[in-house]
Design an enzyme around this catalytic site. Structure first.
Site, short mmCIF file in Angstrom:
data_model
loop_
_atom_site.label_atom_id
_atom_site.label_comp_id
_atom_site.label_asym_id
_atom_site.label_seq_id
_atom_site.Cartn_x
_atom_site.Cartn_y
_atom_site.Cartn_z
N GLN A 32 0.81 -1.22 0.00
CA GLN A 32 0.00 0.00 0.00
C GLN A 32 0.84 1.27 0.00
O GLN A 32 0.34 2.33 -0.35
CB GLN A 32 -0.94 -0.02 1.21
CG GLN A 32 -1.97 -1.13 1.11
CD GLN A 32 -2.89 -1.19 2.31
OE1 GLN A 32 -2.59 -1.87 3.28
NE2 GLN A 32 -3.99 -0.47 2.26
N HIS A 124 0.62 -9.42 4.68
CA HIS A 124 -0.46 -8.43 4.63
C HIS A 124 -1.07 -8.44 3.23
O HIS A 124 -0.79 -7.60 2.39
CB HIS A 124 0.06 -7.04 5.00
CG HIS A 124 -1.03 -6.08 5.40
ND1 HIS A 124 -1.05 -5.41 6.61
CD2 HIS A 124 -2.16 -5.68 4.76
CE1 HIS A 124 -2.14 -4.64 6.68
NE2 HIS A 124 -2.82 -4.78 5.55
N ASN A 168 -2.06 -10.76 8.61
CA ASN A 168 -3.04 -9.69 8.76
C ASN A 168 -4.41 -10.14 8.25
O ASN A 168 -4.52 -10.63 7.12
CB ASN A 168 -2.60 -8.47 7.95
CG ASN A 168 -3.61 -7.32 8.08
OD1 ASN A 168 -3.76 -6.74 9.15
ND2 ASN A 168 -4.31 -7.02 7.01
N GLU A 169 -5.41 -9.99 9.06
CA GLU A 169 -6.82 -10.19 8.70
C GLU A 169 -7.06 -11.41 7.80
O GLU A 169 -7.51 -11.26 6.65
CB GLU A 169 -7.35 -8.92 8.01
CG GLU A 169 -7.27 -7.70 8.91
CD GLU A 169 -7.96 -6.48 8.32
OE1 GLU A 169 -8.28 -6.48 7.11
OE2 GLU A 169 -8.18 -5.52 9.08
C1 BGC Z 1 -6.40 -3.59 6.14
C2 BGC Z 1 -5.70 -2.44 5.47
C3 BGC Z 1 -6.72 -1.53 4.82
C4 BGC Z 1 -7.63 -0.99 5.90
C5 BGC Z 1 -8.69 -0.02 5.42
C6 BGC Z 1 -7.66 -3.21 6.86
O1 BGC Z 1 -8.64 -4.15 6.57
O2 BGC Z 1 -5.51 -4.30 6.96
O3 BGC Z 1 -4.79 -2.96 4.55
O4 BGC Z 1 -6.14 -0.51 4.10
O5 BGC Z 1 -8.29 -2.05 6.52
O6 BGC Z 1 -9.59 -0.66 4.58
#
Ligand code: BGC
Length: 419
Positions: A32, A124, A168-169
């Protein structure tokens, strides 16, 4: 002023203090912000036109990281979350790029020099092209490649890093990439979604053990290894049986299933919570998809929204922290943020969420810190560069950074360790 204890105060005008050692910071993720991550699956999909927006040079953070960290320091941040891009480190299967390892060594050294605690994410959303071409996260046989990368990075940086976020997520990744078909590889298969989710859970558990083993071998103080879970506040629009059942299911499957799994295997030193918004459950149909995804389309519970239309619902963060107490591990707010053109709204979002974090702490929750998403405006995945999440604005024409007023206000909170 009559004075205050660390949490409460006896005077209405006095400050809500956070525990000593509370971490204040902001996050980014490699793809990003860095620019030119040419060896990962996102870049490939962008090049092929499968995705609408190319990330290009993004914020050129790859070159400008020292400038960005200097801003973070000036904003009184004492921690910073970022991700190491696997596809830079291992652009081809088995070929580890020493120059890129040196890059991240400089990144970590810069943070340490400024007295900023690095919080390092290992995955990520992006993966190397070669890994995806072999089958990616669907195939449990490929986990070994991720673990080899984790081992490499952990061995390189163990003495410098305490906080690791393995993945991440995972639920956002598996659902966006394999169920909703909006992110690469744009699949729409429930079976694959389940496979990816469980494969990532297993990968986390093994990465957790691996990292701990490396620290043990080196007699280093035990690291803090966790995940960053995206949690949503599932609230019912009308308290019908159907809605309550749907909210229960979503909570269980989306919010807690993954965490239950890794926690039950004792592979969580802290729980990273990424919290943004509310999901207002309203189910009118009978299909499984309705139970899992249908939301209220009317506007009878209006809330302020971010520029992508997500509801602003600070209380949800409090509720989710309290609901996570059952895991009996410290909580770390690893992301919380807003995209908006209205910087006053940004600060009010931050302040209100900090208030809810404080409320949870006052009621006994152990929270290690608060990390805002994001330090700088950046590439918001399939939404491109339009959403502005940054404490620091970016002019994409010349990469000029402008510190926003909200950043200064958060800096004040960090300085005072309170709001
Ligand atoms: C993510 C980021 C994303 C942010 C805003 C999160 O779900 O880890 O990568 O930019 O939310 O949407």
């Amino acid at each position: 002023m009559l004075g205050f204890s660390f949490l409460g105060c006896y005077n209405v005008s006095c400050m809500k203090k956070f525990p000593q050692g509370f971490l204040w910071g902001a996050a980014t993720a490699a793809h990003q912000v860095e620019g030119k991550n040419i060896h990962n699956d996102w870049w490939k999909a962008e090049e092929e036109g499968v995705l609408k927006f190319p990330s290009g040079e993004a914020c050129n953070h790859y070159e400008l990281y020292a400038e960005d960290f200097a801003l973070a320091r000036r904003l009184n941040h004492n921690c910073h979350r970022f991700s190491v891009e696997w596809s830079r480190i291992e652009p081809e299967e088995g070929r580890f790029c020493e120059e890129e390892i040196e890059h991240y060594r400089r990144v970590i050294a810069e943070l340490k020099k400024l007295g900023i605690e690095p919080v390092v994410t290992l995955h990520h959303f992006t993966s190397p092209v070669w890994f995806m071409q072999k089958g990616g996260w669907v195939n449990p046989g490929l986990r070994k490649y991720f673990l080899r990368f984790v081992e490499k990075i952990a061995r390189e940086f163990a003495s410098q890093v305490k906080f690791w976020v393995t993945i991440n997520e995972p639920m956002v990744y598996s659902s966006h990439s394999y169920l909703l078909g909006v992110w690469p590889p744009k699949e729409t298969s429930l079976l694959k979604t389940a496979k990816v989710t469980f494969n990532m859970a297993e990968a986390h558990v093994r990465a957790y053990r691996l990292i701990h083993e490396i620290y043990r071998q080196r007699s280093l103080p035990s690291p803090m290894v966790g995940i960053a879970a995206n949690l949503q506040a599932f609230e019912v629009c009308r308290p019908t049986l159907k809605n309550r059942l749907a909210a229960f299911l979503r909570n269980k499957l989306y919010n807690f299933l993954f965490i239950d799994e890794v926690r039950s295997r004792k592979a969580l030193d802290y729980l990273g919570i990424n919290y943004y918004s509310r999901n207002l459950v309203d189910v009118t149909g009978w299909r499984i998809g309705d139970f899992l995804a249908q939301t209220c389309s009317r506007d009878h519970h209006p809330l302020p929204k971010n520029s992508l239309g997500w509801d602003i619902y600070p209380e949800g963060l409090y509720k989710l922290i309290m609901a996570s107490a059952r895991y009996k591990v410290p909580i770390f707010i690893t992301e919380n943020g807003i995209c908006t053109e209205d910087d006053n709204l940004r600060w009010s979002y931050i302040r209100q969420h900090l208030e809810q974090v404080h409320r949870a702490i006052a009621e006994g929750a152990e929270v290690l810190g608060y990390i805002y998403w994001s330090l700088i405006d950046n590439f918001e995945w399939d939404k491109g560069f339009t959403p502005r999440f940054g404490l620091v604005g970016i002019d994409y024409h010349d990469q000029r950074r402008t510190v926003r007023e909200s950043a200064e206000k958060m800096a004040e909170a960090a300085k005072n360790n309170g709001i």
